[in-house]
Write a protein that holds these residues in place. Structure first.
Motif, PDB file in Angstrom:
ATOM      1  N   MET A 190      13.760  17.840  19.032  1.00 14.15           N
ATOM      2  CA  MET A 190      12.818  16.913  18.426  1.00 14.15           C
ATOM      3  C   MET A 190      13.448  15.516  18.411  1.00 14.15           C
ATOM      4  SD  MET A 190      11.023  17.016  14.651  1.00 14.15           S
ATOM      5  CE  MET A 190       9.598  17.971  15.107  1.00 14.15           C
ATOM      6  N   LYS A 191      12.679  14.536  18.808  1.00 13.17           N
ATOM      7  CA  LYS A 191      13.142  13.149  18.813  1.00 13.17           C
ATOM      8  C   LYS A 191      13.175  12.629  17.372  1.00 13.17           C
ATOM      9  CE  LYS A 191      13.222  12.705  23.316  1.00 13.17           C
ATOM     10  NZ  LYS A 191      14.506  12.732  23.977  1.00 13.17           N
ATOM     11  N   ARG A 192      14.177  11.779  17.109  1.00 14.49           N
ATOM     12  CA  ARG A 192      14.328  11.210  15.767  1.00 14.49           C
ATOM     13  C   ARG A 192      13.897   9.752  15.762  1.00 14.49           C
ATOM     14  NH1 ARG A 192      19.631  10.965  13.749  1.00 14.49           N
ATOM     15  NH2 ARG A 192      20.320  10.659  15.876  1.00 14.49           N
ATOM     16  N   ALA A 193      13.248   9.336  14.667  1.00 18.59           N
ATOM     17  CA  ALA A 193      12.752   7.967  14.529  1.00 18.59           C
ATOM     18  C   ALA A 193      13.112   7.387  13.172  1.00 18.59           C
ATOM     19  CB  ALA A 193      11.234   7.936  14.712  1.00 18.59           C
ATOM     20  N   VAL A 194      13.202   6.066  13.152  1.00 18.90           N
ATOM     21  CA  VAL A 194      13.461   5.301  11.934  1.00 18.90           C
ATOM     22  C   VAL A 194      12.368   4.239  11.810  1.00 18.90           C
ATOM     23  CG1 VAL A 194      15.035   3.622  10.885  1.00 18.90           C
ATOM     24  CG2 VAL A 194      15.956   5.645  12.006  1.00 18.90           C
ATOM     25  N   VAL A 195      11.892   4.015  10.600  1.00 19.43           N
ATOM     26  CA  VAL A 195      10.881   2.984  10.316  1.00 19.43           C
ATOM     27  C   VAL A 195      11.506   1.927   9.414  1.00 19.43           C
ATOM     28  CG1 VAL A 195       8.681   2.517   9.162  1.00 19.43           C
ATOM     29  CG2 VAL A 195       8.941   4.571  10.590  1.00 19.43           C
ATOM     30  N   ILE A 196      11.338   0.660   9.798  1.00 16.31           N
ATOM     31  CA  ILE A 196      11.851  -0.469   9.015  1.00 16.31           C
ATOM     32  C   ILE A 196      10.689  -1.420   8.746  1.00 16.31           C
ATOM     33  CG2 ILE A 196      13.423  -2.445   8.990  1.00 16.31           C
ATOM     34  CD1 ILE A 196      15.101  -0.841  11.131  1.00 16.31           C
ATOM     35  N   THR A 197      10.426  -1.681   7.475  1.00 13.85           N
ATOM     36  CA  THR A 197       9.400  -2.646   7.085  1.00 13.85           C
ATOM     37  C   THR A 197      10.077  -3.951   6.694  1.00 13.85           C
ATOM     38  OG1 THR A 197       7.917  -0.926   6.292  1.00 13.85           O
ATOM     39  CG2 THR A 197       7.547  -3.154   5.432  1.00 13.85           C
ATOM     40  N   ALA A 198       9.605  -5.049   7.268  1.00 14.99           N
ATOM     41  CA  ALA A 198      10.094  -6.377   6.913  1.00 14.99           C
ATOM     42  C   ALA A 198       8.983  -7.092   6.137  1.00 14.99           C
ATOM     43  CB  ALA A 198      10.461  -7.173   8.162  1.00 14.99           C
ATOM     44  N   SER A 199       9.186  -7.234   4.840  1.00 14.94           N
ATOM     45  CA  SER A 199       8.177  -7.872   3.996  1.00 14.94           C
ATOM     46  C   SER A 199       8.807  -8.293   2.679  1.00 14.94           C
ATOM     47  CB  SER A 199       7.023  -6.901   3.713  1.00 14.94           C
ATOM     48  OG  SER A 199       6.186  -7.408   2.702  1.00 14.94           O
ATOM     49  N   ASN A 200       8.786  -9.585   2.414  1.00 14.87           N
ATOM     50  CA  ASN A 200       9.308 -10.063   1.139  1.00 14.87           C
ATOM     51  C   ASN A 200       8.547  -9.446  -0.030  1.00 14.87           C
ATOM     52  OD1 ASN A 200      11.323 -11.744   2.177  1.00 14.87           O
ATOM     53  ND2 ASN A 200       9.912 -13.462   2.405  1.00 14.87           N
ATOM     54  N   ARG A 201       7.225  -9.384   0.090  1.00 19.72           N
ATOM     55  CA  ARG A 201       6.406  -8.889  -1.019  1.00 19.72           C
ATOM     56  C   ARG A 201       6.572  -7.396  -1.248  1.00 19.72           C
ATOM     57  NH1 ARG A 201       0.954 -11.693   0.798  1.00 19.72           N
ATOM     58  NH2 ARG A 201       1.935 -11.175   2.761  1.00 19.72           N
ATOM     59  N   ALA A 202       6.631  -6.614  -0.177  1.00 18.42           N
ATOM     60  CA  ALA A 202       6.844  -5.172  -0.355  1.00 18.42           C
ATOM     61  C   ALA A 202       8.256  -4.895  -0.869  1.00 18.42           C
ATOM     62  CB  ALA A 202       6.593  -4.424   0.950  1.00 18.42           C
ATOM     63  N   ALA A 203       9.232  -5.669  -0.393  1.00 18.82           N
ATOM     64  CA  ALA A 203      10.625  -5.471  -0.820  1.00 18.82           C
ATOM     65  C   ALA A 203      10.823  -5.763  -2.304  1.00 18.82           C
ATOM     66  CB  ALA A 203      11.561  -6.337   0.013  1.00 18.82           C
ATOM     67  N   THR A 204      10.014  -6.679  -2.849  1.00 20.04           N
ATOM     68  CA  THR A 204      10.142  -7.022  -4.264  1.00 20.04           C
ATOM     69  C   THR A 204       9.133  -6.284  -5.143  1.00 20.04           C
ATOM     70  OG1 THR A 204       8.708  -8.956  -3.974  1.00 20.04           O
ATOM     71  CG2 THR A 204      11.104  -9.308  -3.807  1.00 20.04           C
ATOM     72  N   GLY A 205       8.346  -5.381  -4.555  1.00 22.35           N
ATOM     73  CA  GLY A 205       7.420  -4.574  -5.331  1.00 22.35           C
ATOM     74  C   GLY A 205       6.104  -5.243  -5.672  1.00 22.35           C
ATOM     75  N   VAL A 206       5.796  -6.371  -5.029  1.00 19.36           N
ATOM     76  CA  VAL A 206       4.513  -7.037  -5.281  1.00 19.36           C
ATOM     77  C   VAL A 206       3.370  -6.141  -4.828  1.00 19.36           C
ATOM     78  CG1 VAL A 206       3.067  -9.026  -4.654  1.00 19.36           C
ATOM     79  CG2 VAL A 206       5.502  -9.345  -5.156  1.00 19.36           C
ATOM     80  N   TYR A 207       3.562  -5.444  -3.711  1.00 13.44           N
ATOM     81  CA  TYR A 207       2.590  -4.451  -3.281  1.00 13.44           C
ATOM     82  C   TYR A 207       3.306  -3.306  -2.580  1.00 13.44           C
ATOM     83  CZ  TYR A 207       2.645  -6.896   1.279  1.00 13.44           C
ATOM     84  OH  TYR A 207       3.014  -7.494   2.451  1.00 13.44           O
ATOM     85  N   GLU A 208       2.585  -2.196  -2.442  1.00 15.13           N
ATOM     86  CA  GLU A 208       3.130  -0.996  -1.823  1.00 15.13           C
ATOM     87  C   GLU A 208       3.184  -1.173  -0.309  1.00 15.13           C
ATOM     88  OE1 GLU A 208       1.967   3.695  -1.497  1.00 15.13           O
ATOM     89  OE2 GLU A 208       1.405   2.606  -3.307  1.00 15.13           O
ATOM     90  N   ASP A 209       4.174  -0.586   0.318  1.00 17.32           N
ATOM     91  CA  ASP A 209       4.354  -0.660   1.759  1.00 17.32           C
ATOM     92  C   ASP A 209       3.456   0.358   2.455  1.00 17.32           C
ATOM     93  OD1 ASP A 209       5.296  -0.988   4.354  1.00 17.32           O
ATOM     94  OD2 ASP A 209       7.015   0.329   4.009  1.00 17.32           O
ATOM     95  N   SER A 210       2.187   0.032   2.627  1.00 14.42           N
ATOM     96  CA  SER A 210       1.265   0.976   3.265  1.00 14.42           C
ATOM     97  C   SER A 210       1.504   1.078   4.761  1.00 14.42           C
ATOM     98  CB  SER A 210      -0.188   0.587   2.975  1.00 14.42           C
ATOM     99  OG  SER A 210      -0.454  -0.721   3.439  1.00 14.42           O
ATOM    100  N   SER A 211       1.940  -0.005   5.406  1.00 11.57           N
ATOM    101  CA  SER A 211       2.180   0.032   6.858  1.00 11.57           C
ATOM    102  C   SER A 211       3.346   0.948   7.203  1.00 11.57           C
ATOM    103  CB  SER A 211       2.439  -1.382   7.393  1.00 11.57           C
ATOM    104  OG  SER A 211       1.279  -2.162   7.249  1.00 11.57           O
ATOM    105  N   GLY A 212       4.419   0.869   6.438  1.00  9.12           N
ATOM    106  CA  GLY A 212       5.554   1.760   6.670  1.00  9.12           C
ATOM    107  C   GLY A 212       5.171   3.209   6.474  1.00  9.12           C
ATOM    108  N   ALA A 213       4.379   3.479   5.433  1.00 12.23           N
ATOM    109  CA  ALA A 213       3.932   4.849   5.168  1.00 12.23           C
ATOM    110  C   ALA A 213       3.050   5.365   6.311  1.00 12.23           C
ATOM    111  CB  ALA A 213       3.181   4.907   3.842  1.00 12.23           C
TER     112      ALA A 213
END
Length: 161
Positions: free
Chosen positions: A1-24
């Motif tokens: 099985m191939k392995r993958a990593v997801v990285i979200t770049a977002s000031n607002r998601a990183a500080t909890g202003v909103y949920e990271d729906s794109s990463g999910a």
């Protein structure tokens, strides 16, 4: 099985202003495409932090790193700048396919500066931060990534081709 990593770049998601729906969405979508996906990482729009996270994925030997966010033209959008030094073999047609597919729905998809390329056997893909951009990106990943994985493993071409 191939392995993958997801990285979200977002000031607002990183500080909890909103949920990271794109990463999910990416984690779920990549799992449906057959990848074993590690936990996603949420980072601020910072070149050094994004670059470090991508470097860690490469060092760990994952097959695929997908970033979401930071591909636009605002002053905070730095994901392509963080990614470019880590790509050893650029795959411009893949990035163009992402923009072309998105363009069918949203003309501003052409403003994404996302890159796609390889570092060794690791495929690195920058996607926009919007859920729609991620959904479109998953379709293109589903069409092209397995072929790339086969090629980098040497399974795609016989010596006579």
């Amino acid at each position: 099985m191939k392995r993958a990593v997801v990285i979200t770049a977002s000031n607002r998601a990183a500080t909890g202003v909103y949920e990271d729906s794109s990463g999910a969405l990416l984690v779920e979508g990549l799992a449906k495409l057959g990848y074993e996906v590690g936990p996603s990482t949420i980072l601020p729009d910072d070149i050094e932090q994004i670059s470090h996270a991508i470097s860690q994925g490469i060092s760990s030997g994952v097959d695929l790193i997908v970033t979401t966010g930071g591909t636009g033209v605002s002053p905070m959008d730095v994901t392509p700048e963080a990614t470019a030094p880590l790509i050893k073999k650029v795959i411009p047609g893949f990035a163009e396919a992402l923009r072309a597919y998105g363009r069918l729905k949203v003309v501003t998809s052409d403003l994404s500066r996302g890159l796609v390329g390889l570092n060794g056997k690791t495929l690195i893909i920058n996607l926009p931060g919007s859920p729609g951009g991620v959904k479109d990106g998953l379709i293109v990943i589903g069409q092209l990534a397995s072929h790339i994985h086969d090629q980098v493993e040497g399974h795609d071409h016989s010596p006579s081709n």
